[in-house]
Design an enzyme around this catalytic site. Sequence first.
Site: not given
Ligand code: BES
Ligand code: ZN
Length: 890
Positions: A280, A282-284, A316-317, A320
């Site tokens: 969804g 990514m928190e770079n 959320h991001e 992070h």
């Molecule tokens: N760090 C994750 C993105 C991610 C997920 C990277 C799986 C690698 C593998 C990001 O912070 C995240 O959690 N994104 C969620 C959205 C959130 C609101 C739950 C997502 O991608 O669904």
């Molecule tokens: Zn996350």
Amino acid sequence: MLDKSSKVAGRVLLPDYVKPERYDLKVTPDLIAYTFDGLVSIKMTTKDSFSDEESNKITLHAKELMFRSAKFQTEDGKIVAADEIHVNMKATTVTFIFSDSIPQSSSITLVIDFVGCLNNQMAGFYRSHYTDKNGNDKIVASTQFEALDARRAFPCVDEPAAKATFLLTLVVPADLECMSNMPESKRVTVNDNKVEVSFLESPKMSSYLLAWCIGEFDYVQAQTASGVLIKVYAPRGKAASCQYALDCGVKALDSFNDFFGVNYPLPKLDMVAIPEFAAGAMENWGLITYRLVDMLIDPATASNSQKQRVCTVVCHEIAHQWFGNLVTMTWWDDLWLNEGFASWAENYAAHEAFPDYQMWEQFVVDHLSRALKLDGLLSSHPIQVPIHHAEEVEQVFDAISYCKGGSVVRMIKAVLGMENFRKGLGNYMKKYAYGNTETLDLWQAWEEVSGMPVSEMMASWTEQMGFPLLKVLKEDWQDDKVVLELEQSWFLADGSDTPDDGKDKLWTIPILTCTSAGTQEDMVLMREKTASVTIPLRSKDDWVKLNAGQEVPMRVQYSEEMLSRLSKAVRTKEMKSSADRVGLIIDAYALVKANQMMSPESLIRLLSGYKDEEDCVVWQGLSDVLGGLEMVLSEDEKIFVNYQDFARSLVLPLVEKVGWEAKKDDAHLTSILRGIMVSLLCTFCSDDISVKQEAKRRSEAFLEDPTNVSVLPTDIKVPVFQIFLKSGGEKEYDAVKAYYYKTNDNAERKTVLNSLGSAEDEKLKVATLDWTTSGEIKLQDFFYAIGSVSRSGKKGRVISWKYFQDHHQRLKEMLGNSNPSLMDAVIVMSAGSFCSLEKAEEITKFFKDHPYPKNERKIAQMTENMRANGKFLTILQASDLSKPEFWSSL
Ligand code: BES
Ligand code: ZN
């Protein structure tokens, strides 16, 4: 509690006698040939003792890269070339063997010249495409490194504890924009049409947080109260759709500055919507990337649920940026520190920004309930999950890390109170800034401010899988109090016997209770198998609810007496908190499924007590329960007819009230509630002539003129299309599908994908599946359409599963190299809607014959859940639900 040495044992890490301090990386992509040239100089410090074998060797992570040369330079200027370069594809490493030994207790600069591929797998440095408003094909080149794909873009120590600084330079076409974690520092024209853009050196951070992107963008910008400039970028022409994410971003960043007491550490924050994106968002650090639908909000058409989704993803991001980026888990076994905390914090910041979203009430259905659903399975895992090979982490980005993780954070907050909770976090941030931690460090931070036994209490929740069932063994009702005898045991979703090694499991449970007088102030910590609690009452016939506010991730089993008092409190609305009302019904449903604990008859009677319920959050839970029963009972036509009438009697009165028509002064949750209600109409009443006609009228008017938003508001669009398609034929199908091509709003395209599977004709269901894999739908999106087929009813799930079996080779070719979460989604969407033991066996066998190692955990969880649903059906069939008299007595 886990001791450190047993945690560390078994981790597969790179040797640490050389340690990267700074990466100076130059990347030159060729956006036509889809390749890139890379040149990296890594400043490394070396330890004071190496083994002989190590003395002239350096191993780094690398994947899908080709190496031209490597050399290192010593402090005194000596240059030593690599004689041999060995790539180990399985271990995703590269080893350089030098002609001379590496100096000890010193520093060297390792220079590597390499080439990579700008892939289309949404991992590493990859390309995405979109069509601009003039119909031209456009490219965006961007990165996605978490968890293990920085190594696909450059050789590095790709481990979260190997923090270093990064100095990036991109050589790109002069007419494109490019961004990275840090602001631009220098721009030099290389030739007529290329520029070399350098960025400021980043702070110390983990490799998975590095990012860059290149493309044509428009943006909007604003400054936060603390002076950080936030820019939100989208493909050209969509700047107006960035405004809402920008507003959320500004609010969230200021909220977290206050909350942590540590200011956002970078000079800027960019957020970019990327046309093809596996997750969804990514928190770079400083450059958050998003899937289009999770960032863009078209102010004219977006629904309230889309807005809420974007708001929570942004929050959320941004959470992070502190939790994860400034302070990072040492190793992937503490992934929950990132994702669990961010799942808590997204609600905190979204609530601060928009209190009317009622995020904390919604938490019970969105997070807690999802956590318990997964954690009741034997194929679940503890929050702190041993990870040996790093790639194992890809399978734990799941409801345990996110939802159970978020739930235990919420529980500890309830126990400590906001002030200590916040203070502990602030201290933790300051103490470990730019460093790495493990779970225990967080517990200690809270222990120090509160003096409470946080580590002891929390170890029981994060180190063992599963959660407790709290059972009321005895009750003694008196005039002004009740004394309850409680017992805890491990809850298993299908009611199977506790495995021998689980009989002694104990959790430290905060006992929070409420009565008609509200929530009790006193909190008891239950540490043993049994406990006795005394709760003051207003009168002898008062009610008592355990787990007040659903703050603890557990389920509660009441006596018939307590349940009947509670049921009355729901009916009379004396139970004021929606979290409690929804908690009661989702627990009851789970207990019936687990057989021994509650009868199906009591569940249906309890459900009927919700007939005057009007709260959106409670209806989210009710709709889960009604939908779950529908799925299982659809296998038994006799019960199903009576059940459907019952469900209709619950649903119709509220549909009557909220209607189909959006109103100007609708509250946020009223719009969302309307979506839930129309969706229930689709499940239970789609054969009603008036329902069909209404859906047809609205769909046709909208498809005729999609600017006519009021005739089909986005909050109800999917279920209205579904009813329209279910009762229509090819003409209706073609009309909805044509809209996919007509709109250039990705959220609207997703709406079509989520609806199409509802077409009744089997040929059309197959056509939808064929369309998804034709290459016309992006890899990131086709699981939506598969899900819409498999969830469209009995026929749908048979077709989608057959389709998967017939096409699994092709699906593997398409998705096998992307983030495994996409294949997880395709598998669950294709096969996950059955509820019989036979199907569970068939599916298990298929995956035994055709192994999917990266998706094993998901498959095991899916089939275990299916078996539980299969057993559930037999429980329901053996009950009075199979007798028409039962239903008429309600
Ligand atoms: N760090 C994750 C993105 C991610 C997920 C990277 C799986 C690698 C593998 C990001 O912070 C995240 O959690 N994104 C969620 C959205 C959130 C609101 C739950 C997502 O991608 O669904
Ligand atoms: Zn996350």
